[in-house]
Design an enzyme around this catalytic site. Structure first.
Site, PDB file in Angstrom:
ATOM      1  N   CYS A  84       0.723  -1.735  -0.170  1.00 40.29           N
ATOM      2  CA  CYS A  84       0.284  -0.077  -0.418  1.00 40.29           C
ATOM      3  C   CYS A  84       0.538   1.060   0.245  1.00 40.29           C
ATOM      4  O   CYS A  84       1.363   1.181  -0.880  1.00 40.29           O
ATOM      5  CB  CYS A  84      -0.775  -0.239   1.285  1.00 40.29           C
ATOM      6  SG  CYS A  84      -2.773   0.645   1.224  1.00 40.29           S
ATOM      7  N   HIS A 134      -3.263  -5.765   1.428  1.00 46.25           N
ATOM      8  CA  HIS A 134      -2.556  -5.848   2.146  1.00 46.25           C
ATOM      9  C   HIS A 134      -2.260  -7.174   2.371  1.00 46.25           C
ATOM     10  O   HIS A 134      -3.808  -8.076   3.422  1.00 46.25           O
ATOM     11  CB  HIS A 134      -3.708  -4.919   3.673  1.00 46.25           C
ATOM     12  CG  HIS A 134      -3.593  -3.839   3.176  1.00 46.25           C
ATOM     13  ND1 HIS A 134      -1.806  -3.237   4.375  1.00 46.25           N
ATOM     14  CD2 HIS A 134      -3.762  -2.698   2.581  1.00 46.25           C
ATOM     15  CE1 HIS A 134      -2.123  -1.774   3.960  1.00 46.25           C
ATOM     16  NE2 HIS A 134      -3.071  -1.736   3.422  1.00 46.25           N
ATOM     17  N   GLU A 148      -0.102  -9.006   4.583  1.00 47.10           N
ATOM     18  CA  GLU A 148      -0.537  -9.419   6.548  1.00 47.10           C
ATOM     19  C   GLU A 148      -1.629  -9.081   7.515  1.00 47.10           C
ATOM     20  O   GLU A 148      -1.937  -9.748   8.324  1.00 47.10           O
ATOM     21  CB  GLU A 148       0.459  -7.928   6.434  1.00 47.10           C
ATOM     22  CG  GLU A 148       0.187  -6.439   6.726  1.00 47.10           C
ATOM     23  CD  GLU A 148      -0.594  -5.772   5.936  1.00 47.10           C
ATOM     24  OE1 GLU A 148      -0.807  -4.713   5.870  1.00 47.10           O
ATOM     25  OE2 GLU A 148      -0.058  -6.122   4.883  1.00 47.10           O
TER      26      GLU A 148
END
Length: 227
Positions: free
Chosen positions: A86, A194, A196
């Site tokens: 991002c 994302h 994560e």
């Protein structure tokens, strides 16, 4: 293997990245403040999402001029894995480690939801644990995620298999549905979604964990570690 999670003023996904690597991958990780960073002893560098410097000027533009950038560039030149997610992707674009630029989303709205991605290249240090053309679920959360490059650059990315992830339903207007690209060497990955935030079922999906597992597998293979 030891990961550095570089923290800029305005980073807000740094803890997500840290816990994904430390708690779910089981690797060593440090949160590294950009002004105090010494990346020499780290095996991989992670640039998290957020709004570095409040996204003033352009997203990632001010962070790309900070003191830690030359160390990130050196790590990339040494062949270490560098992952920008991002805002981290935006920083990699602004510092020139990856080609192209980010524009505001086509609909001019901040978007935050899961997206279906296609793994376009599973033969990278970031994607070895995926299957080619596999469909995975990874969330997005951005307002300036409309990836743009000119036609010659896009053709070069395509010819060199540097387009790693694409959106099935392009949410932001990105050229070629691009969600993630690498440098030509293959050790620098920038992506808007994302991973994560998709490392355990409690978060909705676990598809992101395999990206970090791919990095760890690559490192072990090149350091003769059996685990």
């Amino acid at each position: 293997m030891k990961f550095a999670v570089v923290v800029f003023p305005g980073s807000n996904c740094d803890r997500d990245m840290y816990y994904a690597v430390k708690d779910h991958l089981g690797a060593e990780a440090d949160l590294v403040w950009y002004q105090e960073a010494n990346l020499a002893n780290y095996d991989a560098v992670l640039l998290p999402g957020g709004f570095s410097y409040g996204d003033y000027l352009r997203s990632g533009a001010i962070a790309s001029t900070s003191s830690v950038i030359e160390q990130i560039r050196e790590a990339a030149e040494m062949g270490k894995p560098v992952l920008g997610v991002c805002n981290g992707f935006q920083v990699l674009l602004e510092m020139g480690l990856l080609p192209g630029a980010m524009l505001p989303n086509e609909r001019l709205k901040f978007m935050c939801h899961f997206e279906t991605l296609t793994v376009e290249n599973s033969n990278t240090l970031f994607t070895s644990q995926y299957e080619e053309k596999e469909k995975i679920q990874i969330p997005i959360a951005h307002g300036d995620g409309n990836y743009f490059c000119d036609e010659p650059t896009y053709q070069k990315l395509s010819d060199n298999n540097q387009i790693i992830f694409t959106y099935d339903d392009n949410p932001n207007g990105s050229v070629g549905n691009i969600a993630g690209i690498t440098n030509q060497k293959g050790n620098v990955l920038g992506m808007m979604p994302h991973p994560e935030r998709a490392v355990e079922a409690l978060l909705g999906h676990e598809d992101g964990l395999r990206l970090f597992e791919s990095i760890l597998t690559h490192w072990r293979e090149h350091h003769a570690i059996n685990a």
